[in-house]
Write an enzyme that holds these catalytic residues in place. Structure first.
Site, mmCIF file in Angstrom:
data_model
loop_
_atom_site.group_PDB
_atom_site.id
_atom_site.type_symbol
_atom_site.label_atom_id
_atom_site.label_comp_id
_atom_site.label_asym_id
_atom_site.label_seq_id
_atom_site.Cartn_x
_atom_site.Cartn_y
_atom_site.Cartn_z
ATOM 1 C CG ASP A 12 -1.859 1.172 1.291
ATOM 2 O OD1 ASP A 12 -2.351 1.577 0.221
ATOM 3 O OD2 ASP A 12 -2.109 1.700 2.386
ATOM 4 C CB SER A 13 0.364 4.711 -1.026
ATOM 5 O OG SER A 13 -0.913 4.920 -0.448
ATOM 6 C CB CYS A 75 -2.726 1.195 -2.850
ATOM 7 S SG CYS A 75 -2.722 2.888 -3.480
ATOM 8 C CD GLU A 154 -2.797 8.461 8.063
ATOM 9 O OE1 GLU A 154 -1.941 9.351 8.252
ATOM 10 O OE2 GLU A 154 -2.752 7.672 7.105
ATOM 11 C CB CYS A 186 -10.636 5.075 1.322
ATOM 12 S SG CYS A 186 -9.100 5.571 2.158
ATOM 13 C CG HIS A 188 -7.035 5.563 5.952
ATOM 14 N ND1 HIS A 188 -6.244 5.215 4.885
ATOM 15 C CD2 HIS A 188 -6.207 6.144 6.864
ATOM 16 C CE1 HIS A 188 -4.994 5.577 5.131
ATOM 17 N NE2 HIS A 188 -4.944 6.135 6.327
#
Length: 267
Positions: A12-13, A75, A154, A186, A188
């Site tokens: 993943d990035s 990703c 985050e 996404c 996240h």
């Protein structure tokens, strides 16, 4: 590790792909996994397709220092841009995060009105919208970028009044469109699933692409007769291209447990 050990490779990035790793571990705890987060070059969403393909190839080259059974592109940007190239260049199964979530959404929608949320780059790419219409051109797709969701996750503001305010602002138009399925596009976003469900209501099914991707990894391993015997605990290896301490700190929120060792590498 025993000689000849074969791994599930994930890249993943950044840290978001840890949601995919978490779901794979929950489903297949016996599998050995290598995770690479390209934290030096995150985010990929602002890069050109040519650059995303270049970065993705470099990530794969690193992971293939080990013997892999399956490669997971965790990703969304890389899945939308580089997946055909990576499938062509690698003889092992390559699994992205877009197709599994789309397939599930198309299966479960009752009204034919599907919502998609993701980063600005993912929504702008049209990858989810395109794939849904390819599967069924009669479906209606309503896509909305939710750029503030990533920094909220985050920062650890998961169950927070600010997250609720932001979610209401982003998601109200989708609710008004009468969607019955919402793809969390996404990696996240599963951490905000509780807040998103609160806003959308119980009548809207949330599709966790990480969970669907884990199911696809299991299918691929079963198809190739490559599943590890049940009962054992697989090994996990973590690598990043920058700031392993930050990755460890944020990673604990994603996995719910501390990551013991993260190694910084150059690609």
């Amino acid at each position: 590790m025993a000689k000849g050990t074969r791994f599930v490779g994930i890249f993943d990035s950044g840290v978001g792909g840890l949601t995919v790793l978490k779901e794979i571990v929950a489903l297949l705890p016996q599998e050995h996994i290598i995770y690479l987060g390209d934290t030096a070059r995150v985010p990929y969403g602002t890069r050109s397709p040519k650059t995303v393909i270049k970065y993705s190839r470099e990530n794969v080259r690193f992971l293939r220092r080990w013997e892999l059974k399956v490669l997971v592109v965790a990703c969304n940007t890389s899945s939308s841009v580089s997946l055909p190239t990576l499938k062509e260049e690698n003889e092992i199964p390559v699994v992205g995060v877009i197709e599994p979530g789309v397939r599930r959404a198309v299966e479960v929608t009752r009204t034919g009105r599907i919502g998609v949320i993701g980063t600005e780059g993912t929504i702008r790419s049209g990858a989810y919208q395109r794939r849904i219409r390819e599967m069924d051109p009669h479906l209606q797709v309503f896509a909305t970028p939710c750029p503030l969701f990533v920094p909220l996750v985050e920062e650890g503001w998961i169950d927070d009044p600010i997250s609720r305010l932001v979610a209401h602002r982003y998601l109200r138009p989708l609710k008004e469109e009468g969607i019955d399925v919402l793809i969390l596009g996404c990696t996240h976003y599963p951490l905000l699933e509780g807040v998103i469900r609160e806003v959308m209501g119980e009548g809207v099914e949330l599709i966790n692409s990480a969970k669907e991707t884990a199911k696809e990894v299991k299918r691929q391993l079963e198809r190739g007769g490559m599943l590890e015997p049940p009962g054992a605990e697989g090994e996990r290896k973590f690598f990043v291209t920058d700031n392993p301490d930050k990755f460890t700190e944020i990673g604990k929120r994603f996995l719910g447990v501390r990551i013991d060792r993260v190694e910084e590498v150059e690609l």
